[in-house]
Each structure stands twice: as structure tokens, then as C-alpha cells.
Write a protein that holds these residues in place. Structure first.
Motif, PDB file in Angstrom:
ATOM      1  N   LYS A 153       0.911  -1.032  -0.066  1.00 49.84           N
ATOM      2  CA  LYS A 153      -0.014   0.002  -0.022  1.00 49.84           C
ATOM      3  C   LYS A 153       0.944   1.421   0.176  1.00 49.84           C
ATOM      4  CE  LYS A 153      -3.651  -2.287   2.535  1.00 49.84           C
ATOM      5  NZ  LYS A 153      -4.617  -2.507   3.886  1.00 49.84           N
ATOM      6  N   LEU A 154       2.192   0.854   0.199  1.00 45.40           N
ATOM      7  CA  LEU A 154       2.948   2.155   0.259  1.00 45.40           C
ATOM      8  C   LEU A 154       3.223   2.723  -1.069  1.00 45.40           C
ATOM      9  CD1 LEU A 154       5.915   1.032   2.507  1.00 45.40           C
ATOM     10  CD2 LEU A 154       4.020   2.557   3.236  1.00 45.40           C
ATOM     11  N   ASP A 155       3.527   3.906  -1.412  1.00 44.75           N
ATOM     12  CA  ASP A 155       3.734   4.579  -2.734  1.00 44.75           C
ATOM     13  C   ASP A 155       5.001   4.147  -3.390  1.00 44.75           C
ATOM     14  OD1 ASP A 155       3.671   6.048  -5.006  1.00 44.75           O
ATOM     15  OD2 ASP A 155       3.038   7.883  -3.922  1.00 44.75           O
ATOM     16  N   LEU A 156       5.063   2.765  -3.671  1.00 48.38           N
ATOM     17  CA  LEU A 156       6.034   2.310  -4.554  1.00 48.38           C
ATOM     18  C   LEU A 156       6.195   2.724  -6.055  1.00 48.38           C
ATOM     19  CD1 LEU A 156       5.715  -1.160  -2.840  1.00 48.38           C
ATOM     20  CD2 LEU A 156       7.393   0.410  -2.096  1.00 48.38           C
ATOM     21  N   PRO A 157       7.351   2.815  -6.424  1.00 49.58           N
ATOM     22  CA  PRO A 157       7.653   2.680  -8.002  1.00 49.58           C
ATOM     23  C   PRO A 157       6.903   1.464  -8.668  1.00 49.58           C
ATOM     24  CG  PRO A 157       9.845   2.985  -6.933  1.00 49.58           C
ATOM     25  CD  PRO A 157       8.963   2.518  -5.971  1.00 49.58           C
ATOM     26  N   GLU A 158       6.258   2.108 -10.030  1.00 45.88           N
ATOM     27  CA  GLU A 158       5.636   1.097 -10.781  1.00 45.88           C
ATOM     28  C   GLU A 158       6.533  -0.058 -11.167  1.00 45.88           C
ATOM     29  OE1 GLU A 158       4.419   3.237 -14.223  1.00 45.88           O
ATOM     30  OE2 GLU A 158       2.859   4.578 -13.103  1.00 45.88           O
ATOM     31  N   TRP A 159       7.812  -0.338 -11.036  1.00 48.75           N
ATOM     32  CA  TRP A 159       8.481  -1.272 -11.586  1.00 48.75           C
ATOM     33  C   TRP A 159       8.496  -2.348 -10.309  1.00 48.75           C
ATOM     34  CZ3 TRP A 159      13.349  -1.306  -9.011  1.00 48.75           C
ATOM     35  CH2 TRP A 159      13.568  -0.082  -8.767  1.00 48.75           C
ATOM     36  N   VAL A 160       8.259  -1.845  -9.199  1.00 45.10           N
ATOM     37  CA  VAL A 160       8.394  -2.579  -8.020  1.00 45.10           C
ATOM     38  C   VAL A 160       7.179  -3.506  -7.631  1.00 45.10           C
ATOM     39  CG1 VAL A 160       8.821  -2.791  -5.384  1.00 45.10           C
ATOM     40  CG2 VAL A 160      10.081  -1.364  -6.772  1.00 45.10           C
ATOM     41  N   GLU A 161       7.164  -4.878  -7.670  1.00 47.06           N
ATOM     42  CA  GLU A 161       5.772  -5.615  -7.624  1.00 47.06           C
ATOM     43  C   GLU A 161       5.958  -6.446  -6.247  1.00 47.06           C
ATOM     44  OE1 GLU A 161       3.411  -9.291  -9.627  1.00 47.06           O
ATOM     45  OE2 GLU A 161       5.397  -8.851 -10.459  1.00 47.06           O
ATOM     46  N   VAL A 162       4.880  -6.259  -5.551  1.00 49.98           N
ATOM     47  CA  VAL A 162       4.937  -7.055  -4.233  1.00 49.98           C
ATOM     48  C   VAL A 162       3.900  -8.052  -4.287  1.00 49.98           C
ATOM     49  CG1 VAL A 162       4.385  -6.821  -1.459  1.00 49.98           C
ATOM     50  CG2 VAL A 162       5.436  -4.741  -3.029  1.00 49.98           C
ATOM     51  N   LYS A 163       4.446  -9.253  -4.024  1.00 44.28           N
ATOM     52  CA  LYS A 163       3.649 -10.581  -3.814  1.00 44.28           C
ATOM     53  C   LYS A 163       3.425 -11.045  -2.403  1.00 44.28           C
ATOM     54  CE  LYS A 163       4.322 -13.259  -7.476  1.00 44.28           C
ATOM     55  NZ  LYS A 163       4.904 -14.197  -8.455  1.00 44.28           N
ATOM     56  N   SER A 164       2.605 -10.481  -1.954  1.00 48.93           N
ATOM     57  CA  SER A 164       2.401 -10.741  -0.563  1.00 48.93           C
ATOM     58  C   SER A 164       2.305 -12.204   0.052  1.00 48.93           C
ATOM     59  CB  SER A 164       1.446 -10.007   0.288  1.00 48.93           C
ATOM     60  OG  SER A 164       0.350  -9.998  -0.374  1.00 48.93           O
ATOM     61  N   LYS A 165       1.393 -13.120  -0.902  1.00 47.90           N
ATOM     62  CA  LYS A 165       1.198 -14.473  -0.507  1.00 47.90           C
ATOM     63  C   LYS A 165       2.428 -15.249  -0.695  1.00 47.90           C
ATOM     64  CE  LYS A 165      -3.777 -14.268  -1.861  1.00 47.90           C
ATOM     65  NZ  LYS A 165      -4.877 -14.785  -2.662  1.00 47.90           N
ATOM     66  N   ASP A 166       3.157 -14.887  -1.564  1.00 47.91           N
ATOM     67  CA  ASP A 166       4.458 -15.747  -1.808  1.00 47.91           C
ATOM     68  C   ASP A 166       5.518 -14.921  -0.913  1.00 47.91           C
ATOM     69  OD1 ASP A 166       3.223 -17.131  -3.527  1.00 47.91           O
ATOM     70  OD2 ASP A 166       3.462 -15.810  -5.176  1.00 47.91           O
TER      71      ASP A 166
END
Length: 212
Positions: A153-166
Motif C-alpha cells: 500500500k506504500l507509494d512504491l515505484p511502478e516497477w516494484v511488484e509486491v507478492k504478499s502471498k508468496d
């Protein structure tokens, strides 16, 4: 009379023998031709597949950058300072023996500081996979995937992908644009031995269009 019949039988047998021999020879030639044709077509197909599989980038890197954690941290800090200058949220990302993300998120309306530790891996496409290994949220006990959900939910750059389940974060370096015409690809990341290798690509067409 019997002698004539015997001669005729021998002639028929001889004719049948030559017919059989001819057919056998013809079958052998056809079989050999089919075998050679199949082998030749298989070889062409294999060579073609090898060439396709080996093509990852259309052009060769302009140069390879060999660096260390200290230099990369300077680059990261410079990028984050510039990116977060207009944002209300603040966080840090830097490399030690592990990659570490430090910041705050709100939990039940209160700011909570967190530390996330990752082990980095270079992916086959030159992007970087960060495998979450440990999390510290003060005295609170929060599952890793829940912390990653808050990080997403943080304002991360578009090229950063968070896969919380994994429990993973992917840095899509192939989507990161540097000065409009520069791209980078990770080749090696060894934080313990302090060795980081990156390939740098220049978009020649992009640079040429700017000069015109």
C-alpha cells in the motif's frame, strides 16, 4: 510335354524372383530416402529452436558494471530521495549482508515502524527477486504476508511488484527507465562477497532521435 511345362514353371519362378528382388530394392531405396529426409528435417528444426531459445536481448550490453554494496546504496538513496521528494510517505532500502526495507505504515491509525529483510536472487530475465526472510515490527508479532500487504500500500515505484502471498518482492529492472534511454539488467548479486554485476544498455535509436 512334361519338359515344356517344367520349362514354363521355371520361367514363371524366375520372373517372380526378379519381381520380388526389384520390389525389395525399390522398397529399400524409398525407405532410405524417407529416413534421410526425416533426419534432415529434424536437424533443421533443432538448430532453429536452439537459436530461438538463446535470444534474450535484441542487442548486446553497452558495458558491464562491476560494483559493491556501498556504491549501489548511494545510487538507491539518490533515486529514493528524488522519487519520494513529492511523497508524504518515507522509507529506506539498502544492502547489507541482506537487502533491507525500513519504513512505517499505519496500523489501527497509529504509525508502526518495520524492518523487512530479503535475500536477493537474479532472475533469468535480469530482474531481481527479493525473498522475504525476516521481519521486525517493534514488539508486535505480525505475520510476514500481512506486513507485505501493508508494504504494497506504500507509494512504491511502478516497477516494484509486491507478492504478499508468496513473501516476495520483484524488482522489474526491465521497466526501470534511467535518463530515458538507459536500461539495466542484473547479472550477479552476491552480498556476502560484496560483488554486484549489472549490464547497462543504451537505446541508440532513442538517443539519435533526441539529437535530431
Amino acid at each position: 510335354m512334361k519338359e515344356q511345362m517344367n520349362e514354363q514353371e521355371q520361367t514363371v519362378k524366375s520372373t517372380n524372383y526378379w519381381k520380388m528382388a526389384f520390389l525389395a530394392l525399390l522398397a529399400t531405396i524409398i525407405g532410405l530416402a524417407v529416413f534421410v529426409g526425416v533426419r534432415l528435417s529434424e536437424n533443421r528444426e533443432e538448430v532453429y529452436k536452439d537459436k530461438v531459445d538463446q535470444v534474450i536481448f535484441d542487442d548486446k550490453p553497452s558495458f558491464q558494471l562491476v560494483s559493491n554494496k556501498e556504491d549501489i546504496n548511494r545510487i538507491i538513496n539518490h533515486y529514493l530521495d528524488k522519487y519520494l521528494s513529492t511523497k508524504t510517505v518515507k522509507y529506506d532500502f539498502y544492502l547489507e549482508n541482506q537487502a533491507m526495507l525500513n519504513g512505517t505504515f499505519k496500523l489501527l491509525g497509529f504509525p508502526v515502524e518495520f524492518y523487512l529483510y530479503f535475500e536477493p536472487f537474479v532472475m533469468s530475465d535480469g530482474n531481481v527477486l527479493l525473498e522475504a526472510k525476516n521481519v521486525s515490527v517493534g514488539s508486535l508479532s505480525i505475520p510476514m504476508n500481512q506486513v507485505l500487504k501493508q508494504v504494497a500500500k506504500l507509494d512504491l515505484p511502478e516497477w516494484v511488484e509486491v507478492k504478499s502471498k508468496d513473501g516476495q518482492v520483484i524488482l522489474h529492472l526491465n521497466q526501470l527507465v534511467i535518463e530515458d534511454d538507459i536500461r539495466i539488467k542484473a547479472d550477479k548479486i552476491n552480498l556476502v562477497d560484496d560483488e554486484i554485476r549489472l549490464s547497462v544498455y543504451f537505446d541508440v535509436n532513442e538517443s539519435a532521435s533526441k539529437e535530431e
